[in-house]
Each structure stands twice: as C-alpha cells, then as structure tokens.
Design an enzyme around this catalytic site. Structure first.
Site, PDB file in Angstrom:
ATOM      1  N   LYS A   1       0.988  -1.195  -0.025  1.00 52.94           N
ATOM      2  CA  LYS A   1       0.099   0.030   0.045  1.00 52.94           C
ATOM      3  C   LYS A   1       0.797   1.256   0.031  1.00 52.94           C
ATOM      4  CE  LYS A   1      -4.662   0.756   0.104  1.00 52.94           C
ATOM      5  NZ  LYS A   1      -5.765  -0.223  -0.134  1.00 52.94           N
TER       6      LYS A   1
ATOM      7  N   ASP B   1      -6.984   4.239  -4.404  1.00 58.77           N
ATOM      8  CA  ASP B   1      -7.484   4.258  -2.892  1.00 58.77           C
ATOM      9  C   ASP B   1      -8.283   5.485  -2.662  1.00 58.77           C
ATOM     10  OD1 ASP B   1      -7.543   1.903  -0.562  1.00 58.77           O
ATOM     11  OD2 ASP B   1      -7.586   3.677   0.172  1.00 58.77           O
TER      12      ASP B   1
HETATM   13  N1  GLU Z   1      -7.082  -0.015  -2.849  1.00 63.00           N
HETATM   14  C1  GLU Z   1      -7.978  -0.944  -3.159  1.00 63.00           C
HETATM   15  C2  GLU Z   1      -7.986  -1.945  -2.008  1.00 63.00           C
HETATM   16  O1  GLU Z   1      -8.126  -1.419  -0.855  1.00 63.00           O
HETATM   17  C3  GLU Z   1      -7.555  -1.682  -4.578  1.00 63.00           C
HETATM   18  C4  GLU Z   1      -6.182  -1.914  -4.751  1.00 63.00           C
HETATM   19  C5  GLU Z   1      -5.755  -2.532  -6.178  1.00 63.00           C
HETATM   20  O2  GLU Z   1      -6.667  -2.525  -6.970  1.00 63.00           O
HETATM   21  O3  GLU Z   1      -4.492  -2.574  -6.165  1.00 63.00           O
HETATM   22  O4  GLU Z   1      -8.016  -3.260  -2.060  1.00 63.00           O
END
Ligand code: GLU
Length: 449
Positions: free
Chosen positions: A130, A170
């Site tokens: 992340k 996100d």
């Molecule tokens: N931010 C999204 C999550 O919490 C998507 C992440 C992504 O597609 O890599 O899973």
C-alpha cells in the site's frame, strides 16, 4: 485456545507493538488477525517454529520520500510519500495509493497488512502493498493534482514495475490521478508498460468493470451471505456510507438487485432521500464535478442533508460501510441492531471497530470483513494485469462474470474455513485463517525470506 498458545500470541503481539510505536491502526489490524490464529497454530506448530507471524508482520521494504510541488499561486508545498511493500510471496506487490491528510506510516501499514490476506483470498497471483501521501486533494485544481502526481511518481517509479510492484487507487486516487501517474511513469522510463499500474482509463490499457468492481463485488458477496440465510436484497432498505468509487458502485448494484439505498455520506455530512438515492446525481457531483454531496439537496429538494450527521442513526436492513477505517463504532452498532439491521458488510478497509464487530456478532447480525468483501477491486486489478499481459481487452459481461466467480470463491473459502474451525457463519475468522494459511503455505517452500 490453550492459555500457553494465548500467551505465545500475546508475546508476539507485544513485540510488534513495541517495534512499531504509535502506529495504532497497524496494531489494530494485526491484533484482529492474531486473535483468530490460535487454533491454526495448534494445528500447524511449524508456523510458530518458522516465525511466520513475525515475518509476515514485518514489511519486506518500506519507502518514505519527499514530494515537493508548486500550487497555482506559485507557493511551494512539501508532502510525504509512502510505499510499504509488505509481502511478495504470492506475486508482485499489489495495492492502492491513498491521498488523504490523515495518511501516515501507521495507516499505510494497516492497509498494506490487510492487503496481503485480501489479495491471497482472491486466489490471484498478487502480493500485498500500500502507499500514498498526506496530500489533501480536496479543493485542489486539476493542474495542482497533476503536478503533485508527477512529483510523487518521480520518486515512486524507482520502486515499481509490472513484475515488482503494481499500485492502483484508493481514497483520493481515482481515474484522473491514475492517468497522471501513468503518464509520468511512461515519460520517466520511456516504456509503455500498462501492467505497472491498474485502474487505468479505457483509452490507455484499462479494464472494463475495474471502476465498478469493489462496490459490485461487495454487493455480490453480501447477496451470497443473505442467500445462505434465505434472504435477498429485494425490498431491503440499505445504508451506504461514503460517496466515493466504492460507495457509488455498491449503490448501483444494490438498486439492480432490488434494494433501496436511502442514504450516503461524505466527511462533511449525510444525505437522506426516502425515495432512494438518485445515482445519476451522485455520479455527476462526485465523478464529474469533484464536489461535496451536500450539493445533492439542490437537485432533489425533498432529500435531507445533515451536516456532521451520523448515517448509522437511519433505520435500515443492511448497512454497507464504504467510507473509511473505524467509521462504525459500538454505539453505531447498537443503534443499527435496535433499528433491525440484519447485515453489515465492509466496502471500506477496517471500517468497523473491534468492539463493534463483537456487538454485531453477538447479536446475530451477519458480518463479514473488508479483506473478504471488498476484494473484488484488487481482484479485477489482477484481471486488468492479465489483459495487459496478453494485450487484450475483455467485454464487460465476461469481466463481470469473472468477478462474480472470484467473489463466489472467496465467499465459499471463508464459509468453509469457518465450518472447518467450528465457528460456522463467522466470516471474520474464516477470512483471517484462510488468508493467513495461503500466505504461510506459499512462504515456507521459499526458505527463510
Ligand atoms: N485500494 C483497493 C483495495 O483496498 C484496490 C487495490 C488495487 O486494485 O490494487 O483493495
């Protein structure tokens, strides 16, 4: 669980808290997983001998960097950028970027930690990561957003790549930001490498259904839970907190399945519309105008806007928290139960506090955690990566069918794991154990890494 096992897990947890001082959200996410692992460790003592928990809780790599940028008036600003590459045992690091003023290392680490298990649950070959920044996109012009994204990528591009680390969106990072980030990556590397980032626009290598995937996936999963109890969305009154990408497409799918969403929100307040939230208006305000949801009331005079209101005070059958972490506390859970709510499933990451989860579960409310229910977003990112790898574009219906199959698989995995460990219907334990075991079983054969 035996008291010796309890003590062993407690000791590991204490060590993690001491090593990561002040990162309260990360502690919370770790505790939620560790609290459910005792039974697994009794069955698999090799996980303890191999120090798997300690290894998984320590990110493989953490990158923190300066992001300088200039606003439209010529003033210089300095933000902080993060990328926490948590685990690459199942595939390249994968997870979104969050731009929000609350971002600090503890938030990125909680999100990255959850992402490991979420991504494992999808069954796709993706590790967990992340990233993000304490940059606040609220009120910024397009040009400011672009300059910030370009500066952010000048540093981030050193650490990502289609086989290394694949960011996405996100909170605060949607299609517009992904475009600027991808454009800058392309310039810096002189490579058109679509597999380096997901959530791209259709004009330059995106996937159909990616935009809808997190919200749709949440509602597919919730529908499966309801069906196990002989229920469905038909005729149900639904609350969806938030009004970003996840919330919008959760609302869309609920309406398609016959439910009525009567309220949504943003960090300023709550919109209540007894006729059902008009999604075209929400899409106009949020996706095109990038404005606040209080604008909704000017389009629909019968709707009510409550500044600083609490969405969970509104009576409902199903509640879908799709805003942010810890948005639903014990008091909110008690109100939902009093008003007859039968199901709470999470579109956001860790939106329900640990105490509130206990209150919901002990009152027989169906509950499932975000790492299972909101995994449709990242799963469809993996489908985007597949299309990029074979230079193909799938149809909406085909991609949506793949998403539904993946969500069915996650639901079944969580459900069956809960049965196997004698806690039928406990999706929290099912998700944590199944996710952890997949990562553990991929890690052991790779040696001490
Ligand atoms: N931010 C999204 C999550 O919490 C998507 C992440 C992504 O597609 O890599 O899973």
């Amino acid at each position: 669980m035996s008291s010796i096992m309890h003590e062993k897990i407690e000791a590991i947890y204490r060590q993690i808290v001491n090593r990561n001082p002040g990162e309260v959200e990360f502690h919370q996410a770790v505790k939620e997983v560790l609290d459910t692992l005792g039974v697994v460790l009794i069955k698999h003592p090799e996980y303890l001998d191999q120090k798997l928990i300690e290894r998984i809780c320590e990110p493989e790599r953490q990158i923190i960097f300066r992001v300088p940028w200039v606003d439209d008036k010529g003033e210089i600003h300095i933000n902080r950028g993060f990328r926490v590459q948590f685990s690459s045992v199942m595939g390249p690091y994968k997870g979104g970027l969050r731009f929000h003023p609350s971002v600090y290392l503890g938030i990125i680490k909680f999100l990255g930690f959850e992402q490991i298990f979420k991504n494992a649950l999808t069954g796709m070959p993706i590790g967990g990561a992340k990233g993000g920044s304490d940059f606040d996109p609220k009120g910024k012009s397009d040009a400011e957003i672009m300059r910030f994204c370009q500066s952010f990528m000048i540093e981030l591009h050193h650490y990502i790549g289609e086989h290394t680390d694949v960011p996405a969106g996100d909170i605060g990072v949607g299609g517009r930001e992904i475009g600027y980030l991808f454009g800058q990556y392309k310039r810096l590397t002189n490579k058109f490498e679509p597999g380096v980032i997901t959530g791209k626009g259709m004009a330059y290598g995106g996937s159909l259904v990616r935009k809808e995937a997190t919200g749709y996936g949440l509602v597919y999963f919730t529908d499966m839970m309801l069906k196990m109890k002989g229920e469905s969305f038909e005729g149900k009154t639904v609350l969806v907190s938030g009004s970003g990408n996840v919330a919008i497409y959760a609302m869309e799918k609920v309406a398609q399945l016959g439910g009525k969403v009567v309220a949504c929100s943003d960090s300023d307040g709550v919109i209540y519309d007894a006729d059902g939230i008009n999604l075209d208006t929400i899409k106009l305000i949020k996706e095109q105008q990038h404005k606040r949801i209080k604008e909704y009331a000017s389009y629909h005079p019968k709707a009510m806007y409550k500044e600083k209101g609490v969405i969970w005070d509104i009576p409902c059958d199903v509640a879908l928290p799709c805003a942010t972490q810890n948005e639903l506390n014990t008091k909110h859970a008690e109100t939902l139960i009093k008003n007859g709510c039968i199901c709470v499933t999470e579109g956001a990451n860790m939106p329900t506090t640990p105490d509130a989860i206990s209150v919901l579960q002990s009152n027989g409310v169906l509950y499932a955690p975000g790492k299972a229910t909101n995994a449709g977003g990242v799963a469809t990112s993996a489908l985007e990566m597949q299309q990029n790898a074979c230079r193909d574009t799938w149809t909406f219906d085909y991609t949506d069918a793949r998403l539904q199959t993946i969500m069915r698989g996650i639901h079944q995995t969580c459900y069956e794991t809960a049965e196997e460990y004698s806690v039928p219907g406990n999706y929290l334990i099912g998700a944590n154990i199944a996710g952890f075991c997949r990562v553990a079983n991929a890690m052991i054969p790779l040696g001490l890494i």
